[in-house]
Structure formats: C-alpha cells, structure tokens
Design a protein around this motif. Structure first.
Motif, PDB file in Angstrom:
ATOM      1  N   ALA A   3     -51.063  30.732  24.150  1.00 42.00           N
ATOM      2  CA  ALA A   3     -49.670  30.482  23.760  1.00 42.00           C
ATOM      3  C   ALA A   3     -49.597  29.400  22.689  1.00 42.00           C
ATOM      4  O   ALA A   3     -48.868  29.541  21.696  1.00 42.00           O
ATOM      5  N   GLU A   4     -50.338  28.293  22.890  1.00 40.14           N
ATOM      6  CA  GLU A   4     -50.318  27.206  21.914  1.00 40.14           C
ATOM      7  C   GLU A   4     -50.858  27.658  20.554  1.00 40.14           C
ATOM      8  O   GLU A   4     -50.286  27.344  19.503  1.00 40.14           O
ATOM      9  N   LEU A   5     -51.956  28.403  20.590  1.00 39.89           N
ATOM     10  CA  LEU A   5     -52.539  28.884  19.348  1.00 39.89           C
ATOM     11  C   LEU A   5     -51.607  29.871  18.667  1.00 39.89           C
ATOM     12  O   LEU A   5     -51.423  29.845  17.443  1.00 39.89           O
ATOM     13  N   GLY A   6     -50.972  30.729  19.492  1.00 35.13           N
ATOM     14  CA  GLY A   6     -50.037  31.694  18.923  1.00 35.13           C
ATOM     15  C   GLY A   6     -48.883  31.006  18.223  1.00 35.13           C
ATOM     16  O   GLY A   6     -48.458  31.423  17.131  1.00 35.13           O
ATOM     17  N   ALA A   7     -48.396  29.917  18.830  1.00 35.54           N
ATOM     18  CA  ALA A   7     -47.303  29.165  18.211  1.00 35.54           C
ATOM     19  C   ALA A   7     -47.746  28.577  16.876  1.00 35.54           C
ATOM     20  O   ALA A   7     -46.968  28.562  15.907  1.00 35.54           O
ATOM     21  N   MET A   8     -48.976  28.095  16.814  1.00 34.64           N
ATOM     22  CA  MET A   8     -49.517  27.551  15.563  1.00 34.64           C
ATOM     23  C   MET A   8     -49.594  28.630  14.488  1.00 34.64           C
ATOM     24  O   MET A   8     -49.243  28.405  13.322  1.00 34.64           O
ATOM     25  N   LEU A   9     -50.002  29.827  14.881  1.00 35.11           N
ATOM     26  CA  LEU A   9     -50.121  30.934  13.934  1.00 35.11           C
ATOM     27  C   LEU A   9     -48.745  31.362  13.404  1.00 35.11           C
ATOM     28  O   LEU A   9     -48.589  31.650  12.210  1.00 35.11           O
ATOM     29  N   VAL A  10     -47.774  31.407  14.313  1.00 39.51           N
ATOM     30  CA  VAL A  10     -46.410  31.785  13.901  1.00 39.51           C
ATOM     31  C   VAL A  10     -45.838  30.735  12.962  1.00 39.51           C
ATOM     32  O   VAL A  10     -45.250  31.052  11.920  1.00 39.51           O
ATOM     33  N   LYS A  11     -45.997  29.466  13.320  1.00 39.15           N
ATOM     34  CA  LYS A  11     -45.482  28.372  12.492  1.00 39.15           C
ATOM     35  C   LYS A  11     -46.101  28.366  11.098  1.00 39.15           C
ATOM     36  O   LYS A  11     -45.423  28.061  10.107  1.00 39.15           O
ATOM     37  N   ALA A  12     -47.384  28.729  11.029  1.00 41.92           N
ATOM     38  CA  ALA A  12     -48.074  28.745   9.736  1.00 41.92           C
ATOM     39  C   ALA A  12     -47.780  30.014   8.948  1.00 41.92           C
ATOM     40  O   ALA A  12     -48.217  30.151   7.799  1.00 41.92           O
ATOM     41  N   GLY A  13     -47.059  30.959   9.569  1.00 44.03           N
ATOM     42  CA  GLY A  13     -46.736  32.192   8.866  1.00 44.03           C
ATOM     43  C   GLY A  13     -47.860  33.202   8.835  1.00 44.03           C
ATOM     44  O   GLY A  13     -47.813  34.171   8.076  1.00 44.03           O
ATOM     45  N   LYS A  14     -48.892  33.008   9.698  1.00 45.94           N
ATOM     46  CA  LYS A  14     -50.028  33.932   9.716  1.00 45.94           C
ATOM     47  C   LYS A  14     -49.689  35.224  10.472  1.00 45.94           C
ATOM     48  O   LYS A  14     -50.208  36.286  10.159  1.00 45.94           O
ATOM     49  N   ILE A  15     -48.839  35.088  11.517  1.00 50.89           N
ATOM     50  CA  ILE A  15     -48.402  36.257  12.282  1.00 50.89           C
ATOM     51  C   ILE A  15     -46.910  36.097  12.567  1.00 50.89           C
ATOM     52  O   ILE A  15     -46.334  35.011  12.411  1.00 50.89           O
TER      53      ILE A  15
END
Length: 566
Positions: A3-15
């Motif tokens: 979940a934490e990593l997913g949030a980082m990816l979303v915030k960075a615009g990767k996914i």
C-alpha cells in the motif's frame, strides 16, 4: 509494503489509482508478488523498473540479482527463516559491512535483526521480490552434489582470514567469514598447499571445460590436479570475497589482497583477477615473511662479491642500483641490504609498488600512480623528511632518475632498481634517460646485476662429465673451469621430477672505480665498460653461474637457461 509503495507510485505519476487498486486485488487473490501484480495490470513493464523507482525515491542503490554470482557462505550469514520471511538475501561482505538485497528497505526491524545476527553493519540495496525469492531457493538448497565431488578435501585446520583494513577482528567475525563448507575448504586447501610447497604464485586458469591450477615453485610453474569447471563461479567468488573485491564485476580486471594465518604465521596474498574468454583467471602472489631470505650471507654471493656489495651499502651517500628482469630477486636483495643497515640512528624511507613486506624501523610508502603518488613524487616528499637512506622501488623514467641522482649527490644513500640485462648496460640506460654523464659518474657507487638459479635436487643429483663441446659453448676463461666433474639431476619423487630444489642467486657486481668513471665521462660503450670492469675483477653473470656449477650447486642446463647459450 504494497500500500505504501503503491501510494508512492501514484504520487509520482508512475501508475494510476485504478491500476493500484486492481493490482492489490490481484496480489491478495493470487498471493502474488506486488511487482508481478503491477505487471499483470499493465502498470509497469518489469520488476526491475519497480526496484529502480524505489531506489531513486529512497536514494538507495538497486541490484539485478540475475547478473550477480553470490557466495554461498556469505548468503548463509542470514538464517533461511529470516531470509524467506522478510525476502532478503546477503550479497557480499566487505570488512565489517554486509550488503543485503531487500525488497522492502523500509523494514527497519529486519535490518536491525540482521545486524544483530551477523555482527556487521548492514547496507541495503533494492532488488525485485521475485528475484530475491529465486536466489533464496538457489543458494539455500542442499549442496550434496558439491560435497560429493569435494569430499576428499577433509582438513580440520581452516585458514583464519584477517581483514587488511581492520586488524582487530574478533573470533566471532573470523568464524563467520570462514565456515566449514566444501567450496571454502577447497579454496583454503589450494592456498595452504601452495604456501607449504613454498610456492611464490598460485594460478587458476579457465579453459573451455576445465580449471587449471598451477603453482610457481622455484621459478617454475607446476600443474596440480584440475578443478571441476562447473564450480568456477563459486571458486572465483570465494576468492573475491576473501580479497574484498566486487563479486558482481566480471568484465574488468580487479586487484585485491588477502591476509591469512597459517601454521601460526601471517601470510599476505596479492590477488589479481583478469577476465578471459572462458571465465576469470586468478593469480595470487604469496608474500610469506618466513620464506623471505633477508640474510645477505645466504643469498648466494661469492665472498668477493659480498665484500664489494657490503662495503657499498655502508657508504654515506651515492646511488646503488640492482638490475635484472622481473623475478630475479632484486627486491629481496634490497630488503636484505636495508635490514643490515637498519639501525636506530638512521632514517630509512622506501617507495615501493607495492609494499611486499613490512619491516620495523623502516618507513615504507606504497606508490599509487592513479592518485598522483608516483616514485618521483614520493622521492620529492622524502627529501623533506630528513632521510639518511632512501629506496626507490624502480627507476622508470627520467624524472625519477634525476631526483634519485641529485639525492645521492646531496648526502643521501639511495637504493633503486633498473630493468637491464647486466650491470655495464645500466650506465647508458641512465644516460639515455637524459642524465648527464658527469652526474652518473659522480653519483653512482655500485651497480649489480643478478639472476635466480635453481639448485640441483640433492636426492637425485649425480655426476656429469663436461665434454669439450660443453666447455667450448660455455665460452669462459680456462681458469674458471676448475673441474670437468660437475652434476646433473634427472628428477625424482622428492623433487616431483624436476631435478630442482630451492634457489640461489648469481651476481655481477660492478663498483664504479676511477677507471670506470673516466670511461663514463668519455661516453664509452657497454662493451668497453664491461671489459674494464672485468679487468678490475668483476665476474660476469655467465662466469658467476659457471663458478656455482663448479661447486655442484647447479647443473649445466641451468647455466644456459639463466645466461643463454652464447
């Protein structure tokens, strides 16, 4: 973590948030790796892409485990249950630092646990979760196959690995670094056998279907039993770990050092790793202080040559040169001279490449050309350190030669080496470097050329009668041939069929007398200088070798091998 990593990816615009939600559902449903789930929904192309992203976000390195050959002994520093539970694997150990590949670097608990278990400082790198799991399966499996091949290598005594940078390792650290595993014992046995055979070098060479092992003993390479080729990567990795090299780098040459304790003594090994077409070749130079002969009376000097050399090394100033090819014993001779004159009332400084042996009371500097610490720069610095005696490992260029000559003329005794075939030719080598004749004649006190000869095996030595043809080919004055009854050695079990046992030096000692100094000022040729030196009592290398043959120490073949056939 997901979940934490997913949030980082979303915030960075990767996914997108939708891709994250879908991936989390797939991961939970299929008990899949989070990175694999992201790939399945088309959010990322590969797990490596995910690892690279995490590494950049946390300012931490990432590692592709598929490109790395791990050392099984380092891997097993982390217990299997911890490795599987937290998806972590040990990659390499450098001194007190353990590099581990981990999928979730935010898990401080597991990093602290590994630090406690291993006693090492833990440095994490990011790797894909699936890749770590694959490596865990590969490296924690049963090693009975290796044990079957190497089960004959039973030896209770293990090498004690001593860190070069940290001499104060605890017994726990040593036991962790060296574990009782077949491949570890295999490498240990190779090193121990070589040291006990008084070998100077160990060669591990990779060919298409075999690993050739050779030891250099008494100057000759001797082939030993080959090693199983399928374990070449593990064997090389073990040596790299011991010498603190990068086990993941297999494309470039690397140099390292190992310090071990064997039979209650410390032995250094200089390690060179070189990529070849079938794998990496390793050469380990054995630097055993116990094998170093630093007593000048035991190096093989004739009485007259020893007197001349001993007199020169006690002079208050001037330069003394020792010449010869690589492996001719120049360093040993210089060390012997320095040991003899190493007293509390003199300041001795050396510049060496590398420092092969350490001596109490001598200030030794290791040359490092890559950072600008050359022989010339070290020599300049020495002159500001109030030296009495200076040793420069080798005169390689005009700059070093000029500084050494001027140091010799300003009240310092300077020792150095040159790569020339004989003593007389060293004069014109210095002049060719740009040193004026008058400086060479004024500063140089003695030049000595030397070679190492292989002594005959006493167990199989037998008489040999010199023929007229032999004497003609030897081409030495009749007075040198004191007897026609010499010796040869065909080889036996004691000498492994070589006919040789041990080595001894031959020396061509040329003091710079007033007569030779005058010839230098007159720009005389090498031949003219040699003739003058012989008139004044110098024994050439050929005559010195024949003289040693007359005593029964070496054979006729060795005379020709060392000095040529003409």
């Amino acid at each position: 973590m997901s979940a934490e990593l997913g949030a980082m990816l979303v915030k960075a615009g990767k996914i997108t948030q939708e891709q994250l939600d879908e991936a989390l559902v797939i991961k939970e449903k299929n008990k899949d790796v989070f990175g694999v789930a992201l790939i399945e929904v088309g959010a990322i192309q590969s797990e490596e892409e995910l690892s690279d992203f995490i590494g950049k976000q946390l300012n931490m390195g990432s590692l592709r485990l598929s490109d790395v050959e791990l050392n099984p002994d380092i891997v097993k520093l982390i217990p299997l249950d911890i490795a599987r539970k937290f998806t972590v694997i040990a990659v390499s150990k450098l001194g007190k630092s353990l590099i581990v590949a981990i999928a979730d670097p935010n898990n401080i608990y597991v990093l602290d646990a590994i630090k406690f278990i291993t006693g090492c400082n833990v440095q994490p790198v990011i790797s894909p979760e699936k890749a770590i799991q694959k490596s865990i399966d590969a490296y924690y499996k049963d090693e009975n196959g290796v044990s079957e091949i190497l089960r004959g290598l039973e030896d209770d005594e293990e090498l004690e690995i001593v860190s070069v940078e940290d001499e104060d390792l605890s017994m726990t650290d040593l036991e962790t670094a060296v574990q009782d595993k077949p491949l570890v014992r295999l490498v240990d046995s190779i090193i121990k056998d070589a040291v006990r055979m008084n070998a100077s070098d160990i060669h591990l060479e990779m060919y298409e279907k075999r690993i050739r092992v050779r030891y250099r003993v008494d100057g000759n390479l001797r082939e030993m039993a080959p090693l199983p080729f399928k374990y070449r990567a593990a064997i090389i990795s073990r040596i790299k770990i011991m010498s603190e090299l990068d086990i993941s780098e297999r494309r470039l040459p690397q140099d390292g050092r190992i310090k071990i304790k064997l039979d209650n003594r410390t032995v250094d090994l200089r390690v060179s790793v070189l990529p070849t077409i079938f794998g990496e070749k390793v050469v380990m130079r054995i630097l055993d202080p116990n094998a170093l002969m630093v007593d000048m009376t035991k190096l093989g000097f004739t009485q007259k040559a020893l007197e001349r050399f001993s007199k020169a090394i006690t002079l208050p100033f001037g330069i003394i040169l020792v010449t010869g090819p690589t492996g001719s014993g120049k360093t040993t001779t210089l060390y012997s001279a320095l040991k003899q004159i190493n007293t509390e009332d003199v300041n001795i400084m050396t510049a060496e490449d590398p420092v092969e042996f350490n001596f109490d009371g001598i200030n030794q500097v290791a040359v490092r050309s890559e950072i600008g610490l050359t022989f010339a720069s070290a020599l300049r610095s020495f002159l500001r350190q109030d030296p009495d005696i200076i040793m420069v490992g080798e005169i390689r260029d005009a700059e070093t030669a000029e500084i050494a000559i001027r140091a010799a003329l300003t009240g310092h005794l300077v020792f150095s080496t040159l790569h020339t075939n004989d003593a007389p030719s060293s004069i014109n080598r210095l002049i060719d470097m740009g040193i004026p004749n008058y400086l060479v004649s004024s500063a140089t006190r003695l030049i000595m050329a030397q070679r190492m000869t292989r002594k005959l095996c006493p167990s199989c030595k037998r008489p040999y009668h010199l023929t007229d043809e032999d004497i003609e080919v030897l081409d030495v004055p009749e007075s040198v041939i004191t007897t026609r009854e010499v010796f040869e050695a065909p080889g036996c079990d004691e000498c492994n069929g070589t006919g040789q046992a041990g080595r001894s030096g031959i020396f061509e000692v040329m003091p710079l007398t007033p007569g030779i100094e005058q010839l230098i000022l007159e720009s005389a040729t090498d031949v003219q200088i040699r003739e003058k030196a012989m008139e004044e009592g110098m024994l050439t290398l050929r005559i010195a070798a024949v003289d040693k043959m007359m005593t029964g120490a070496i054979g006729l073949k060795e005379v020709f091998a060392i000095t040529g056939t003409a």
